[in-house]
Enzyme design. Structure first.
Site, PDB file in Angstrom:
ATOM      1  N   LYS A   1       1.857   2.013  -5.152  1.00 28.98           N
ATOM      2  CA  LYS A   1       2.401   1.431  -6.397  1.00 28.98           C
ATOM      3  C   LYS A   1       1.472   1.692  -7.571  1.00 28.98           C
ATOM      4  O   LYS A   1       1.911   1.971  -8.681  1.00 28.98           O
ATOM      5  CB  LYS A   1       2.585  -0.094  -6.239  1.00 28.98           C
ATOM      6  CG  LYS A   1       3.536  -0.488  -5.141  1.00 28.98           C
ATOM      7  CD  LYS A   1       3.580  -1.986  -4.940  1.00 28.98           C
ATOM      8  CE  LYS A   1       2.321  -2.580  -4.350  1.00 28.98           C
ATOM      9  NZ  LYS A   1       2.101  -2.270  -2.923  1.00 28.98           N
TER      10      LYS A   1
ATOM     11  N   ASP B   1       0.813  -1.218   0.000  1.00 26.05           N
ATOM     12  CA  ASP B   1       0.000   0.000   0.000  1.00 26.05           C
ATOM     13  C   ASP B   1       0.846   1.267   0.000  1.00 26.05           C
ATOM     14  O   ASP B   1       0.451   2.299   0.546  1.00 26.05           O
ATOM     15  CB  ASP B   1      -0.962   0.009   1.200  1.00 26.05           C
ATOM     16  CG  ASP B   1      -1.792  -1.266   1.245  1.00 26.05           C
ATOM     17  OD1 ASP B   1      -2.232  -1.713   0.186  1.00 26.05           O
ATOM     18  OD2 ASP B   1      -1.957  -1.830   2.352  1.00 26.05           O
TER      19      ASP B   1
ATOM     20  N   GLY C   1      -4.635  -4.319  -3.549  1.00 23.17           N
ATOM     21  CA  GLY C   1      -5.634  -3.269  -3.715  1.00 23.17           C
ATOM     22  C   GLY C   1      -4.913  -1.996  -4.068  1.00 23.17           C
ATOM     23  O   GLY C   1      -4.136  -1.477  -3.278  1.00 23.17           O
ATOM     24  N   HIS C   2      -5.106  -1.535  -5.292  1.00 21.80           N
ATOM     25  CA  HIS C   2      -4.433  -0.322  -5.746  1.00 21.80           C
ATOM     26  C   HIS C   2      -5.468   0.748  -6.034  1.00 21.80           C
ATOM     27  O   HIS C   2      -6.390   0.520  -6.808  1.00 21.80           O
ATOM     28  CB  HIS C   2      -3.645  -0.591  -7.027  1.00 21.80           C
ATOM     29  CG  HIS C   2      -2.701  -1.747  -6.931  1.00 21.80           C
ATOM     30  ND1 HIS C   2      -1.717  -1.824  -5.985  1.00 21.80           N
ATOM     31  CD2 HIS C   2      -2.593  -2.874  -7.666  1.00 21.80           C
ATOM     32  CE1 HIS C   2      -1.048  -2.949  -6.143  1.00 21.80           C
ATOM     33  NE2 HIS C   2      -1.562  -3.604  -7.156  1.00 21.80           N
TER      34      HIS C   2
ATOM     35  N   GLN D   1       1.651  -6.557  -3.424  1.00 21.22           N
ATOM     36  CA  GLN D   1       2.252  -6.686  -2.095  1.00 21.22           C
ATOM     37  C   GLN D   1       3.605  -5.953  -2.043  1.00 21.22           C
ATOM     38  O   GLN D   1       3.746  -4.946  -2.695  1.00 21.22           O
ATOM     39  CB  GLN D   1       2.389  -8.162  -1.665  1.00 21.22           C
ATOM     40  CG  GLN D   1       1.050  -8.845  -1.476  1.00 21.22           C
ATOM     41  CD  GLN D   1       0.358  -9.172  -2.787  1.00 21.22           C
ATOM     42  OE1 GLN D   1       0.935  -9.819  -3.653  1.00 21.22           O
ATOM     43  NE2 GLN D   1      -0.868  -8.763  -2.943  1.00 21.22           N
TER      44      GLN D   1
HETATM   45  P1  GDP Z   1      -0.740   0.223  -3.585  1.00 22.26           P
HETATM   46  O1  GDP Z   1      -1.367  -1.025  -3.093  1.00 22.26           O
HETATM   47  O2  GDP Z   1       0.738   0.261  -3.339  1.00 22.26           O
HETATM   48  O3  GDP Z   1      -1.084   0.531  -5.014  1.00 22.26           O
HETATM   49  O4  GDP Z   1      -1.325   1.414  -2.699  1.00 22.26           O
HETATM   50  P2  GDP Z   1      -2.860   1.628  -2.218  1.00 22.26           P
HETATM   51  O5  GDP Z   1      -3.638   2.136  -3.367  1.00 22.26           O
HETATM   52  O6  GDP Z   1      -3.341   0.418  -1.495  1.00 22.26           O
HETATM   53  O7  GDP Z   1      -2.659   2.733  -1.108  1.00 22.26           O
HETATM   54  C1  GDP Z   1      -2.077   3.958  -1.388  1.00 22.26           C
HETATM   55  C2  GDP Z   1      -3.097   5.075  -1.106  1.00 22.26           C
HETATM   56  O8  GDP Z   1      -2.425   6.298  -1.058  1.00 22.26           O
HETATM   57  C3  GDP Z   1      -4.147   5.249  -2.192  1.00 22.26           C
HETATM   58  O9  GDP Z   1      -5.339   5.623  -1.571  1.00 22.26           O
HETATM   59  C4  GDP Z   1      -3.609   6.369  -3.069  1.00 22.26           C
HETATM   60  O10 GDP Z   1      -4.628   7.109  -3.717  1.00 22.26           O
HETATM   61  C5  GDP Z   1      -2.924   7.215  -2.036  1.00 22.26           C
HETATM   62  N1  GDP Z   1      -1.730   7.941  -2.478  1.00 22.26           N
HETATM   63  C6  GDP Z   1      -0.751   7.553  -3.327  1.00 22.26           C
HETATM   64  N2  GDP Z   1       0.217   8.470  -3.384  1.00 22.26           N
HETATM   65  C7  GDP Z   1      -0.139   9.466  -2.547  1.00 22.26           C
HETATM   66  C8  GDP Z   1       0.474  10.690  -2.122  1.00 22.26           C
HETATM   67  O11 GDP Z   1       1.575  11.047  -2.528  1.00 22.26           O
HETATM   68  N3  GDP Z   1      -0.225  11.452  -1.210  1.00 22.26           N
HETATM   69  C9  GDP Z   1      -1.435  11.071  -0.702  1.00 22.26           C
HETATM   70  N4  GDP Z   1      -2.039  11.849   0.185  1.00 22.26           N
HETATM   71  N5  GDP Z   1      -2.024   9.925  -1.080  1.00 22.26           N
HETATM   72  C10 GDP Z   1      -1.394   9.139  -1.964  1.00 22.26           C
HETATM   73  P1  IMO Z   2      -0.972  -4.287  -2.161  1.00 25.19           P
HETATM   74  O1  IMO Z   2      -0.581  -4.832  -3.492  1.00 25.19           O
HETATM   75  C1  IMO Z   2      -0.943  -4.846   2.177  1.00 25.19           C
HETATM   76  C2  IMO Z   2      -1.081  -8.985   3.622  1.00 25.19           C
HETATM   77  C3  IMO Z   2      -2.320  -9.452   4.356  1.00 25.19           C
HETATM   78  C4  IMO Z   2      -1.706 -10.482   5.300  1.00 25.19           C
HETATM   79  C5  IMO Z   2      -0.619 -11.119   4.450  1.00 25.19           C
HETATM   80  C6  IMO Z   2      -1.022 -12.430   3.788  1.00 25.19           C
HETATM   81  O2  IMO Z   2      -2.241  -3.518  -2.152  1.00 25.19           O
HETATM   82  O3  IMO Z   2       0.173  -3.572  -1.504  1.00 25.19           O
HETATM   83  P2  IMO Z   2      -2.629 -13.029   1.765  1.00 25.19           P
HETATM   84  O4  IMO Z   2      -4.103 -12.808   1.575  1.00 25.19           O
HETATM   85  O5  IMO Z   2      -1.782 -12.400   0.703  1.00 25.19           O
HETATM   86  O6  IMO Z   2      -2.286 -14.469   1.957  1.00 25.19           O
HETATM   87  O7  IMO Z   2      -2.284 -12.291   3.146  1.00 25.19           O
HETATM   88  O8  IMO Z   2      -0.298 -10.163   3.448  1.00 25.19           O
HETATM   89  N1  IMO Z   2      -1.329  -8.414   2.287  1.00 25.19           N
HETATM   90  C7  IMO Z   2      -1.227  -7.109   2.000  1.00 25.19           C
HETATM   91  N2  IMO Z   2      -0.994  -6.053   2.796  1.00 25.19           N
HETATM   92  N3  IMO Z   2      -1.095  -4.675   0.849  1.00 25.19           N
HETATM   93  C8  IMO Z   2      -1.302  -5.738   0.031  1.00 25.19           C
HETATM   94  O9  IMO Z   2      -1.314  -5.635  -1.298  1.00 25.19           O
HETATM   95  C9  IMO Z   2      -1.425  -7.017   0.603  1.00 25.19           C
HETATM   96  N4  IMO Z   2      -1.646  -8.266   0.097  1.00 25.19           N
HETATM   97  C10 IMO Z   2      -1.564  -9.099   1.145  1.00 25.19           C
HETATM   98  O10 IMO Z   2      -2.945  -8.397   5.048  1.00 25.19           O
HETATM   99  O11 IMO Z   2      -1.082  -9.835   6.371  1.00 25.19           O
HETATM  100 MG    MG Z   3      -2.819  -1.652  -1.754  1.00 30.78          MG
END
Ligand code: GDP
Ligand code: IMO
Ligand code: MG
Length: 428
Positions: A16, A13, A40-41, A223
């Protein structure tokens, strides 16, 4: 033209999805090589917000071919749900390619994921419950079902039967659940065969040909490094290779083809699920970061655990991935603090560790050693050059660069596509 890997340098998270999406218009292929719909992106484009799980972020860029590589595990129901949801919002999803060697997540593995977690009790991993672990276990156990198996009913049935011979014993005798029905599971998977067929390709061949033709490819990890099955905080990890090495096995390209490895890293740290987290904040400041950063899981909605930036992890991530660049995200979330602590080393039972302790128990006992930097109060979300940042924010970034050991090439100052400061072009 480059082949660039974009991966998470912490526990996921990091942003990416946004980082990949931002490169989108200049990229020919975006390839997912590991994980599944546990990811989850969030990508924000104008007023539209997209939550992607299984699909690569490149799906949102017209002209970019999104690819699901052989290293991904595919929940077919989720695949079509996501495709339909995007189509209904006017996104053209027709370019998607899926590897014929990718494994599918049968419904019995979702069941097993949930019941094994329940049985682990206090030792649970906190998985996303999407069947990821059991499906990768099947792959290694050689009882997995691949996309290519969907196109021959007889073979599919044999494979389902092969898997269920073991699994039904476990489901019934250990977990006291109903046995999965071979015919029903076969029919469930077969129902997707004709819909998925047009997307199926020898993606390793396609990608290598694209590289030969000088196209630009981004390999987008699900991840992150600390959740990698080999290099993460085992057993509190996911079940795939989320580090740079996973690109080669998960997409079918050789290591000599990769030009850049970009680690996406938050200006602080978060983690979802169980497991050690040295800089975790269990106080009001942790809650402040969660609220300000909107730190709630995109996949499960769980509140993310929050803490300060950990340079030991950044250096470790640099090492195991061979990072060439860092993208620092969410710097804006730190606005308005008197002091911003940064963890530079650990104290483990009285001994200073500058590197990640190799022994997992030591990591569980690691206490952060902090250096405090001065904060800033100005809104930075409109800044588009490094020089526009308040001087203390500049100092924070430069200090992180110094202690992390990899240059910071871009800085996120907000969730929007445009809210980024670019210091070095990632595709150059
Ligand atoms: P990912 O799994 O690595 O793609 O990241 P997620 O989408 O799960 O979580 C990142 C969150 O941060 C999302 O809600 C993005 O919209 C938000 N985000 C990404 N870059 C920035 C930033 O530079 N500033 C802020 N405030 N939010 C950001
Ligand atoms: P993105 O791509 C954050 C965590 C789960 C759990 C562990 C194993 O959005 O960064 P799983 O269901 O993969 O067997 O769970 O990994 N986990 C993540 N945590 N971001 C993710 O993906 C994750 N995908 C799995 O919470 O601790
Ligand atoms: Mg994510």
């Amino acid at each position: 033209m480059p082949a660039v890997v974009v991966l998470g340098a912490q526990w996921g998270d990091e942003g990416k999805g946004k980082a990949t999406d931002q490169l989108g218009s200049r990229v020919d292929y975006v390839v997912k090589f590991n994980g599944g719909n546990n990811a989850g992106h969030t990508v924000v484009v104008g007023d539209e917000k997209y939550a992607l799980h299984l699909l690569p972020s490149g799906i949102l860029s017209p002209g970019c071919v999104p690819v699901i590589g052989n290293g991904v595990v595919v929940d077919l129901e989720v695949l079509f749900e996501e495709l339909e949801a995007l189509t209904s919002r006017g996104v053209d999803v027709s370019r998607l390619l899926i590897s014929s060697s990718a494994h599918v997540i049968p419904s019995y593995n979702r069941t097993l994921d949930k019941v094994t977690e329940r049985f682990l009790g206090k030792r649970q991993i906190g998985t996303t419950g999407r069947g990821i672990g059991p499906t990768y276990a099947d792959k290694m156990n050689r009882v997995g079902i691949r996309i290519s198996d969907l196109f021959d009913e007889k073979i599919l049935r044999e494979k389902v039967e092969g898997a269920l011979t073991q699994k039904n014993q476990v489901l019934v005798k250990i977990y006291n659940r109903r046995a999965a029905d071979i015919d029903a599971v076969t029919a469930e998977l077969l129902a997707y065969a004709e819909r998925v067929r047009p997307m199926v390709a020898d993606t390793s061949l396609v990608l290598n040909q694209a590289l030969d033709a000088g196209k630009t490819l981004v390999f987008e990890a699900g991840q992150a490094t600390m959740l990698d099955v080999d290099h993460g905080t085992y057993p509190f990890v996911t079940s795939s290779s989320a580090t740079a090495g996973g690109v080669c096995t998960g997409a079918g390209i050789g290591p000599t083809r990769v030009d850049r490895v970009v680690g996406v890293i938050k200006a602080y740290t978060t983690r979802v699920g169980e497991g050690p987290f040295p800089t975790e904040l269990l106080d009001d400041m942790g809650e402040h970061l969660r609220k300000t950063g909107g730190e709630y899981g995109v996949t499960t909605g769980r509140p993310r655990r929050t803490g300060w930036y950990d340079a030991v992890i950044a250096r470790y991530s640099g090492r195991v991935n061979g990072l060439t660049d860092l993208v620092l995200t969410k710097l804006d979330v730190l606005t308005g603090m008197e002091k911003v602590p940064v963890c530079v080393a650990y104290d483990v039972d009285g001994v200073r560790h500058d590197e990640m302790p190799v022994d997992q128990s030591a990591f569980h006992h690691a206490k952060p050693i902090y250096e405090e930097l001065d904060g800033w109060w100005e809104d930075i979300s409109h800044c588009r050059t490094f020089e526009e940042l308040p001087v203390n924010a500049q100092r924070y970034v430069l200090a992180l660069e110094e202690v992390s050991g990899t240059r910071i090439s871009a800085i996120g100052v907000g969730p929007d596509r445009e809210a980024t400061i670019v210091r070095h072009d990632l595709l150059d």
